[in-house]
Design a protein around this motif. Structure first.
Motif, PDB file in Angstrom:
ATOM      1  N   GLU A 498       0.893  -1.325   0.085  1.00 23.11           N
ATOM      2  CA  GLU A 498       0.024   0.084   0.063  1.00 23.11           C
ATOM      3  C   GLU A 498       0.715   1.170  -0.073  1.00 23.11           C
ATOM      4  OE1 GLU A 498      -2.755   0.264   3.250  1.00 23.11           O
ATOM      5  OE2 GLU A 498      -4.068  -1.365   2.361  1.00 23.11           O
ATOM      6  N   ALA A 499       0.602   2.102  -0.673  1.00 26.66           N
ATOM      7  CA  ALA A 499       1.113   3.461  -0.708  1.00 26.66           C
ATOM      8  C   ALA A 499       1.015   4.284   0.594  1.00 26.66           C
ATOM      9  CB  ALA A 499       0.534   4.266  -1.934  1.00 26.66           C
ATOM     10  N   PRO A 500       2.015   4.940   0.932  1.00 31.32           N
ATOM     11  CA  PRO A 500       1.944   5.797   2.118  1.00 31.32           C
ATOM     12  C   PRO A 500       0.797   6.617   2.071  1.00 31.32           C
ATOM     13  CG  PRO A 500       3.998   5.720   1.738  1.00 31.32           C
ATOM     14  CD  PRO A 500       3.386   4.920   0.408  1.00 31.32           C
ATOM     15  N   ALA A 501      -0.091   6.688   3.097  1.00 39.46           N
ATOM     16  CA  ALA A 501      -1.200   7.512   3.214  1.00 39.46           C
ATOM     17  C   ALA A 501      -2.227   7.536   2.293  1.00 39.46           C
ATOM     18  CB  ALA A 501      -0.761   9.145   3.278  1.00 39.46           C
ATOM     19  N   ARG A 502      -2.200   6.481   1.284  1.00 39.99           N
ATOM     20  CA  ARG A 502      -3.222   6.176   0.189  1.00 39.99           C
ATOM     21  C   ARG A 502      -3.648   4.668   0.048  1.00 39.99           C
ATOM     22  NH1 ARG A 502      -3.854   9.740  -4.065  1.00 39.99           N
ATOM     23  NH2 ARG A 502      -5.446   8.359  -4.545  1.00 39.99           N
TER      24      ARG A 502
END
Length: 581
Positions: A498-502
């Motif tokens: 997972e992309a950070p903060a997304r």
């Protein structure tokens, strides 16, 4: 009734396997033929259970409280075919028995004092092995089992087949060493009326490492567990179990001389902390309930007469127990019933998750609550699944492979000891097929990844789903020079996170060395935006894998947002054969 006994490793039939069938209190035994096939004609209608299957080189299929066997209800004209019993090959550990002068000792005895992580019923029946003329022996690798060598009056020290054990073993005899006299914990389980309760699983876990050490908490209070520590010790800590006899009696052991939490496996709140060697321990089981269910096709209400059933119990804090206390909350069975009906008795009251899978249907999950002294009724419709069709061939010669096995895939553990741990839950597979003489297969198994294998070849892991009507071409690469099998797939060499903060975007976690992705310049941290003509934003990881993976030689177009420059870019990659990591 017709079926086959096969190896979980190769999918090939196991000859001379012994199959045990129960009917109305009577026990019958039949044997598989040279191809692993078996056939049985019931003498009369009624309920039958395939209660066991065994072969010296495999862990037996031996249903217990947590694995209820294969239940078949025969009526006039009933026929059950394609029953598949899957036995897992045993891992073995070799060794030598020597005297105090390091000379080999022929005809020494090596005894299993306990069956470690495996239920005694499910462990191999042979408990004593003899060394050959050179003092060598070969024994099954049963995790956390205790063994001791013996010759005359001399004995070795007690050894544990634990995670740090290195094979081959050396057991040294000592004339002064005594025979093992390890302690047990004995007791009985009673219901609320004081009557003994048979067929109940009782667990003992080391109190020193398994429970939270808070002064105001019970030994196990179904919520006071140190979860991080528990997750670690589940891989290395010991646990022991037993099933109560007709008189409710149980004996757990042999054990180390330490303190244990002893509890009814599905009811951790019954835990009592005692020392190994305790006798006449009394545990009380609350009034149980039962479940009666009906499984049928959602489109036409027709009964599904063959399905697998898995129950997992929720803890009082709302989390799935997940079998973290010695698989205490996990129960599975395979049902054959012409009307699609099943019953489960002696269920501890509480909330459960029920998962059902059947060949030709997508699996389904339902939550139910079992009350004390009540019968819980529920119905579970299954949606028909689109079949996956393919042809399996030899990657080198192009010749079709007959008898390759196709079944749902699960991530394997690494190493003999870890693999042997997983053997404790022997499985049967309703979702399984084999290729025909022309290499063709068809399997409707929902969304699960598929595992395709044939003896002498590297297995293939199939996560993608082809378009409707498309016939997959699966090429298995042959093993060479005794190499160990390596699972392979068709892909481009990317792992995602997972992309950070997304939480709606997947980014590249790792680019595999030598892969098409590495050659194209994709970097870790690049965010995946699109796959071919469809967006990759807001979709599940399994959907990403389904769309990026495919047959070697085919192409996939990917669009990324560079984590370094912030610019979008697009690449077209050709899928290749890669090892599953």
């Amino acid at each position: 009734m017709r079926g086959r006994v096969v190896s979980s490793r190769t999918g090939q039939g196991i000859s001379t396997a012994n199959i045990v069938i129960l009917r109305q209190g009577r026990v019958e035994s039949i044997q598989s033929n040279a191809d692993g096939d078996f056939e049985y004609e019931p003498p009369m209608p009624g309920d039958y259970v395939i209660a066991g299957a065994s072969h010296p080189d495999f862990q037996p299929f031996a249903p217990t409280h947590g694995n209820n066997g294969i239940n078949l209800r025969f009526e006039h004209g009933s026929t059950f075919s394609n029953i598949t019993l899957v036995l897992t090959p045993l891992f073995f550990c070799e060794g030598i028995v020597t005297d105090e002068q390091k000379h080999p000792v022929p005809r020494a005895k090596v005894h299993f004092l306990s069956t470690g992580r495996w239920d005694p019923v499910s462990a191999p029946p042979q408990r004593t092995f003899e060394t050959d003329d050179m003092g060598h022996f070969r024994i099954p690798l049963i995790p956390d089992a205790l063994i001791q060598a013996e010759a005359g009056d001399a004995h070795s020290q007690v050894e544990c087949l634990c995670i740090i054990t290195e094979c081959p073993l050396q057991l040294t005899l000592d004339a002064q060493a005594p025979a093992a006299n390890l302690p047990y914990i004995e007791g009985a389980v009673f219901d609320t009326h004081g009557d003994p309760v048979p067929d109940i699983r009782v667990s003992a876990t080391s109190a020193t490492i398994r429970r939270a050490r808070e002064d105001d908490q019970a030994p196990i209070n179904d919520g006071g567990l140190d979860e991080e520590f528990l997750a670690m010790v589940m891989n290395i800590g010991t646990h022991d179990e037993a099933i109560t006899a007709e008189d409710g009696h149980f004996a757990i052991g042999p054990l180390s001389y330490e303190t244990y939490d002893v509890f009814i496996s599905t009811a951790p709140e019954t835990a009592v902390t005692v020392m190994a060697g305790t006798r006449e321990l009394r545990l009380t089981l609350t009034t149980t309930g039962q479940v009666r269910g009906h499984v049928f096709a959602a489109d036409d209400d027709s009964p599904i007469n063959r399905f697998s059933l898995v129950l997992d119990k929720y803890r009082s804090n709302g989390e799935l127990a997940g079998g973290r206390l010695g698989d205490s909350f996990h129960q599975n069975t395979l049902v054959h019933d012409a009307s699609g009906v099943f019953e489960l008795r002696k269920m501890v009251p509480g909330k459960y998750r029920v998962q059902v899978a059947a060949l030709g249907f997508s699996s389904a999950t339902q939550t139910l609550t079992i009350g004390s002294g009540e019968t819980t009724q529920f119905a579970l419709p299954l949606m028909r699944a689109s079949p996956v069709r393919g042809v399996v061939s030899d990657a080198r010669t192009g010749q079709p492979l007959n008898g390759a096995v196709v079944m749902p895939w699960k991530t394997p553990l690494a190493g003999d000891w870890s693999d042997a741990v997983t053997l404790g839950a022997v499985s049967t597979y309703p979702l399984m097929t084999r290729t025909t003489a022309d290499g063709f297969f068809e399997l409707a198994a929902g969304d699960e990844p598929l595992w395709i294998n044939h003896e002498g070849y590297n297995p293939w892991v199939l996560r993608e789903r082809p378009p409707t009507g498309h016939v997959l071409k699966v090429l298995l690469s042959p093993l060479e020079n005794g190499q160990a099998p390596v699972e392979e797939y068709g892909g481009v060499g990317l792992a995602y996170e997972e992309a950070p903060a997304r939480d709606d975007i997947w980014q590249v976690e790792r680019v595999f060395e030598g892969s098409p992705a590495e050659r194209s310049g994709i970097k870790a941290g690049d965010k995946l935006l699109a796959i071919d003509d469809g967006t990759a934003i807001g979709i599940e990881l399994m959907q990403v894998l389904h769309r990026v993976r495919g047959e070697p030689g085919t192409q996939v177009r990917l669009r990324f947002l560079s984590g370094g420059t912030g610019r979008e870019y697009e690449v077209v990659l050709t899928r290749v054969r890669l090892p599953e990591r």
